[in-house]
Enzyme design. Structure first.
Site, PDB file in Angstrom:
ATOM      1  N   HIS A 229     193.893 -46.681 124.054  1.00 25.02           N
ATOM      2  CA  HIS A 229     194.760 -45.547 124.386  1.00 25.02           C
ATOM      3  C   HIS A 229     195.648 -45.864 125.616  1.00 25.02           C
ATOM      4  O   HIS A 229     195.316 -46.038 126.552  1.00 25.02           O
ATOM      5  CB  HIS A 229     193.825 -44.413 124.866  1.00 25.02           C
ATOM      6  CG  HIS A 229     194.796 -43.012 125.265  1.00 25.02           C
ATOM      7  ND1 HIS A 229     195.456 -42.423 124.178  1.00 25.02           N
ATOM      8  CD2 HIS A 229     195.042 -42.627 126.351  1.00 25.02           C
ATOM      9  CE1 HIS A 229     196.302 -41.637 124.714  1.00 25.02           C
ATOM     10  NE2 HIS A 229     195.745 -41.300 125.968  1.00 25.02           N
TER      11      HIS A 229
ATOM     12  N   ASP B  46     198.436 -44.962 127.906  1.00 25.19           N
ATOM     13  CA  ASP B  46     199.699 -43.880 128.276  1.00 25.19           C
ATOM     14  C   ASP B  46     200.838 -44.375 128.509  1.00 25.19           C
ATOM     15  O   ASP B  46     200.949 -45.426 129.197  1.00 25.19           O
ATOM     16  CB  ASP B  46     199.064 -43.242 129.608  1.00 25.19           C
ATOM     17  CG  ASP B  46     197.799 -42.429 129.160  1.00 25.19           C
ATOM     18  OD1 ASP B  46     197.962 -41.403 128.321  1.00 25.19           O
ATOM     19  OD2 ASP B  46     196.566 -42.326 129.705  1.00 25.19           O
TER      20      ASP B  46
ATOM     21  N   HIS C  34     202.013 -37.403 127.055  1.00 25.66           N
ATOM     22  CA  HIS C  34     201.483 -36.381 127.268  1.00 25.66           C
ATOM     23  C   HIS C  34     200.893 -36.369 128.896  1.00 25.66           C
ATOM     24  O   HIS C  34     200.253 -35.669 129.500  1.00 25.66           O
ATOM     25  CB  HIS C  34     200.208 -35.949 126.689  1.00 25.66           C
ATOM     26  CG  HIS C  34     199.279 -37.231 126.727  1.00 25.66           C
ATOM     27  ND1 HIS C  34     199.457 -38.413 125.760  1.00 25.66           N
ATOM     28  CD2 HIS C  34     198.357 -37.665 127.210  1.00 25.66           C
ATOM     29  CE1 HIS C  34     198.422 -39.361 125.570  1.00 25.66           C
ATOM     30  NE2 HIS C  34     197.780 -39.018 126.887  1.00 25.66           N
TER      31      HIS C  34
ATOM     32  N   ASP D 125     194.177 -37.647 123.011  1.00 20.42           N
ATOM     33  CA  ASP D 125     194.083 -37.180 124.306  1.00 20.42           C
ATOM     34  C   ASP D 125     194.912 -35.967 124.739  1.00 20.42           C
ATOM     35  O   ASP D 125     194.688 -35.187 125.903  1.00 20.42           O
ATOM     36  CB  ASP D 125     194.812 -38.169 125.291  1.00 20.42           C
ATOM     37  CG  ASP D 125     194.138 -38.165 126.835  1.00 20.42           C
ATOM     38  OD1 ASP D 125     193.358 -37.561 126.759  1.00 20.42           O
ATOM     39  OD2 ASP D 125     194.831 -38.659 127.488  1.00 20.42           O
TER      40      ASP D 125
END
Ligand SMILES: *[C@@H]1O[C@H](CO)[C@@H](O)[C@H](O)[C@H]1NC(C)=O
Ligand SMILES: *[C@@H]1O[C@H](CO)[C@@H](O)[C@H](O)[C@H]1NC(C)=O
Ligand SMILES: [Zn+2]
Length: 986
Positions: A54, A56, A428, A178
């Protein structure tokens, strides 16, 4: 080719002999997508291991710091190494799988790879061993994003994947593991982009408990009340462990779980224990899911920088767990991907529960509501929204101006920089406000650079379209009355570009130092205008950034997708306009609205619509909640993510503001100063059907050691009975009810924070007679705690971190390092409920896609002072969502029906638009329809079908009924249609 394949095989043999102790499986994978899925065992419990990372797109580090792996003292993370390492490990065994999600990173990496690596990766993608899921530029935030920007960022990522890998690069599954709560409009968009399913990790803990018990972790989400099912139906799965591996099975180099120690001659042999534990975990997990397939997410934040430990241990786990099948075990574990897992669920022919509301707000414990980030970093949220508007203008002017817009008199301009900056900003931890301060600065900087590139493009295009090559200035600080050109010029020209497909009028305030001006329209018609003193609040806010004494106020109009030109001439420098009068008037009014004040307190007291003869009592004030620093009930603090007031009663800032009033032929302003750090202008333009509240808040004082969450609350006589309404990503409306969730029996543990919802463009309250709609200029948090009230959180300044990883208190320094000041606007409309959408839909759009103002010194030398890119305005229900250059001779066009199915008598009707005759300067010579994400031709879209326990059986699609003619396209309520047009300049 052959040589490389041989090489690949060698690596494979070496690796497997050394590592897995079993012969290599050499087989010809049949292709990408669902064809490449591994075989499963129908009579067993199949455990799909999904190796993933994941990444970001900015959070504790900037996107580029994450890409390179710099600043590892903040967080050890380097995406380039992740992709390097995974690609190398995938080549060692064709059974291994990996998914990749964030195209912003993949794009950075791909550009730096040599041909050899690129062809290895292409082969992995074509064999389904490396699969893209989601595939947007980033994994967007769902609470504070606007659908227009989300569609754009998805389009950017999906287009890169299609161009690079073709059909095998097309993601089948949306992967929002997420984001902190899930918006219904996101599901609707994913469905319309052709995704077969969505998986996510975070939902309210009470909801999750119930869903696990009821085996409702997987469902069909019916994400639109207007679109005909199954257009906006999306299969949706909640992942079992957020997006982490099951406990004890994290084998990243950053984890400390025991590896598979499989040599009985060595110390700490643990295979039997691990296999037993894994089988136990699998059965426990299977109890909460419907089929004999379960999914495990094997990875987490920035994992796989060294993919060796992960794959080496998963290889062994798979080997040893499956070896037990020989002695009767019924657990079959395999490398898989979300789409392969989804395909098994689809083949199971089950009937799934139906979901029709959304997943807001998100709480991970009783006092841990993630509702603060709806408002966190209000200036970044506004800047992002403003940048979206400018990007749409930039895209349109690139199309209308043709090649000269990117290479013109003002140099090289482009829209790509702002497209990418906007796409990154949808992440996000970007527009959500949950990043570190230096990362927030980086997002803003990217938007500023992108805007600068667009300014060159817009200048070039306007030079071409208007015939004037005189330089143009874009004054970006008009909201604090700063613009050196208008302040200092005897004469200047204002160009107003309107990106909407219908004519708009809009009031402008230009900072000036003269006292009397002539303003004339493109054809010389004089325009009524007034000069008013710059308010004290504005002078305090701008500090030393400008010296204008006055504002010139007038109304401008601009044609659809086009511009209008105004000439402004200074006539007199004295005497100064009268200063505002002290005190509040009993009322201000125009032909549409009457706004009453309590002359004792200076606060609003009522609002009447003079056309419909409706009146409500309406007071409004500012308050702040005392941010919790944790208490005996819970240590949870208020922070960037979490909102937790330490009391349900907010503090009043002032019940009697200092008030002055100013009234003239174009505008009436009641200026309220509540404290040195809170002020407001209640503003009514003569030609306006809505009331404007322009608030200014900050620097929020915290020297008392108390973090503050500032709200404005409207208290009305409307009987709301606990109900209020909010938009979803700026599109459809959802009903909200205090202390209530539509799908489970809520145990409300935070009476304020647990009732907050995201507001993207509008919220309203209503009863039988009246609807009060609030249209806002950025995403915020909103609630209705009392009967008849609506409260909107406008600013937050906090002194504690909230333990969700960002490790900084949300205390933005602002330009002067004494705390951020923010100014924003709320527009209020009072209407009968049945006519509300006719008012708030257009108003909402004017706020989101606002005109672009540019200025030139001196008298105009334009040959074209008024221009429309459309042959005529489109019907009021139709919005041009996208008009953007695609290739040299093709243009991407999205047309949107902006009304819901039954919200307007006049507008909730099917409308037809002619593409052929749409543009004034472009001839449309070819049309192809695409999916919403523009990565698939409409006729190729084939989505999985799902059975749900809905009473409504999906009817045949209305849109399949067809258009009257190939050039005549029909739009149903809330429908968006995406076209690739081949165009020629007329
Ligand atoms: C589901 O239905 C399809 C078509 O009717 C059939 O081929 C398949 O075997 C069914 N699968 C299961 C697991 O029942
Ligand atoms: C996908 O990319 C291919 C190859 O570049 C191109 O030919 C095709 O038109 C693209 N598809 C869409 C829907 O844009
Ligand atoms: Zn994340």
């Amino acid at each position: 080719m052959a040589a490389r394949e041989l090489l690949l095989l060698c690596v494979l043999v070496l690796q497997c002999v050394g590592v897995c102790g079993r012969p290599p499986r050499v087989r010809d994978p049949p292709g990408c997508g669902y064809q490449s899925c591994p075989a499963t065992k129908p009579s067993m419990l199949n455990v799909h291991l999904v190796p993933h990372t994941h990444d970001d797109v900015g959070w504790l580090k900037t996107v580029d710091q994450y890409y390179y792996g710099g600043w590892n003292d903040i967080q050890h993370a380097g995406v380039q190494y992740i992709l390097d390492s995974v690609v190398s490990e995938l080549q060692k065994d064709p059974a291994r799988r990996f998914i990749y999600v964030e195209t912003a990173f993949f794009y950075r990496w791909w550009r730096r790879q040599d041909e050899r690596t690129r062809s290895v990766v292409t082969q992995l993608v074509e064999q389904g061993r490396l699969e893209f899921v989601n595939g947007g530029w980033c994994m967007s935030d769902e609470a504070s994003t606007h659908y227009s920007a989300v569609i754009d960022q998805m389009t950017l990522g999906l287009r890169f994947l299609n161009q690079t890998f073709g059909e095998c690069g097309r993601p089948r599954v949306a992967w929002h593991i997420d984001p902190f709560g899930h918006a219904r409009e996101h599901a609707s968009m994913f469905a319309q982009m052709g995704y077969d399913g969505l998986f996510f990790g975070r939902l309210d803990y009470q909801d999750k408990t119930r869903r696990m018990k009821m085996k409702e972790m997987e469902m069909v989400w019916r994400a639109s009340e207007s679109l005909q099912p199954p257009t906006a139906d999306l299969f949706t799965g909640v992942l079992p462990n957020g997006y982490n591996p099951p406990q004890g099975f994290c084998w990243d180099q950053s984890c400390s779980d025991a590896p598979v120690q499989d040599d009985p001659d060595l110390e700490d042999y643990n295979v039997d224990d691990l296999v037993d534990t894994f089988i136990k975990i699998s059965y426990t997990q299977a109890e909460t899911y419907k089929t004999n397939h379960i999914i495990m997410t094997m990875g987490s934040d920035f994992q796989y920088e060294n993919a060796v430990p992960w794959y080496k241990n998963m290889d062994k786990l798979i080997h040893h767990v499956n070896a037990k099948q020989a002695t009767g075990s019924k657990v079959n574990v395999l490398y898989s991907t979300p789409s392969c897992y989804l395909q098994e669920l689809n083949l199971a022919n089950a009937t799934w529960p139906l979901k029709t509301d959304d997943f807001f707000p998100y709480a991970d414990d009783a006092h841990d509501f993630w509702t603060g980030y709806f408002t966190s970093r209000p200036a970044l949220k506004r800047y992002e929204r403003l940048s979206n508007s400018f990007l749409q203008t930039c895209n349109q002017l690139e199309v209308l101006g043709g090649p000269r817009s990117t290479h013109g008199p003002f140099g090289e301009g482009n829209s790509d920089t702002l497209k990418r900056a906007m796409a990154v900003a949808q992440h996000h931890d970007a527009v959500s406000g949950t990043e570190k301060q230096h990362v927030a600065n980086d997002y803003a900087k990217r938007l500023a650079i992108g805007s600068a590139h667009c300014q060159v493009l817009v200048s070039n295009s306007l030079a071409f379209l208007s015939g004037s090559e005189r330089p143009r200035v874009f004054c970006e600080n008009l909201n604090i009355s700063v613009c050196p050109l208008t302040e200092g010029s005897r004469q200047f020209v204002l160009n107003v570009y309107n990106p909407l497909a219908r004519p708009v009028s809009w009031s402008v305030h230009l900072p000036v130092n003269g006292t009397v001006y002539n303003v004339s329209d493109w054809d010389g018609t004089p325009v009524d205008n007034q000069v008013i003193p710059v308010s004290k609040a504005t002078r305090d806010l701008r500090r030393d950034r400008g010296y204008a004494q006055f504002e010139l106020v007038f109304r401008v109009q601009a044609p659809p997708v086009g511009f209008n030109t105004y000439t402004i001439t200074r006539v007199q420098d004295s005497p100064a306009p009268a200063p505002p009068k002290p005190g509040a008037p009993p009322f201000i009014q125009n032909k549409y609205l009457r706004v009453t004040f309590d002359t004792q307190t200076g606060l609003l007291s009522g609002l009447s619509n003079l056309e419909t003869k409706q009146s409500i009592k309406l007071t409004q004030n500012f308050y702040w909640y005392n941010a919790s620093v944790g208490n005996s009930e819970s240590l949870q603090t208020s922070g960037a993510y979490i909102f937790r007031p330490n009391s349900s009663t907010p503090n009043t800032i002032s019940s009697k503001p200092e008030v002055t009033t100013l009234q003239n032929s174009v505008v009436q302003e009641v200026r309220q100063q509540f404290s040195p750090w809170v002020s407001q202008v209640v503003r009514l333009y003569t030609e306006s059907k809505h009331l404007e509240l322009e608030w200014t808040v900050g620097p929020v004082p915290v020297d008392d050691g108390v973090g503050k969450e500032v709200i404005t609350r409207l208290d009305s006589s409307i009987e709301t009975d606990g109900y209020f309404y909010t938009d979803s990503n700026g599109r459809e409306i959802l009903q909200r009810r205090k202390d209530y969730r539509p799908t489970w029996n809520l145990d409300q543990t935070e009476p304020i924070a647990g009732n907050y919802y995201p507001l993207n463009t509008r919220a309203f309250i209503k009863d039988e007679q009246s609807q009060l709609t609030v249209v806002t200029d950025r995403s915020q948090g909103v609630s209705s705690i009392y009967n008849g009230s609506l409260e909107i959180m406008v600013h937050r300044r906090l002194l504690r971190d909230d333990y969700r990883g960002v490790a900084e208190p949300l205390s933005e320094p602002g330009d002067y390092y004494d705390g951020l000041c923010v100014r924003g606007r709320l527009l209020l409309a009072l209407t009968p409920p049945s006519a509300a959408a006719d008012a708030h839909r257009p108003l909402g759009q004017e706020m989101v896609f606002q005109p672009t103002l540019s200025f030139q010194q001196g008298a105009t030398n334009s040959t074209t002072q008024q221009f429309s890119g459309l042959s005529s305005a489109l019907p009021p229900a139709v919005h041009v969502l996208t008009l953007s250059q695609w290739d040299q001779d093709s243009v991407l066009l999205r047309l949107e029906h902006q009304f819901e199915r039954s919200e307007s008598h006049a507008q909730s009707q099917t409308v037809t638009v002619s593409l052929q005759k749409m543009f004034s300067t472009l001839e449309v010579v070819g049309v192809s329809e695409m999916s919403l994400g523009a990565n698939q031709w409409k006729e190729d879209i084939k989505r999985m079908e799902w059975k749900s326990n809905s009473s409504e059986t999906p009817a045949p699609l209305r849109e399949r009924e067809g258009d009257p003619a190939p050039w005549e396209v029909t739009l149903h309520p809330m429908q968006i249609r995406t076209f690739l047009l081949r165009v020629r300049r007329k």
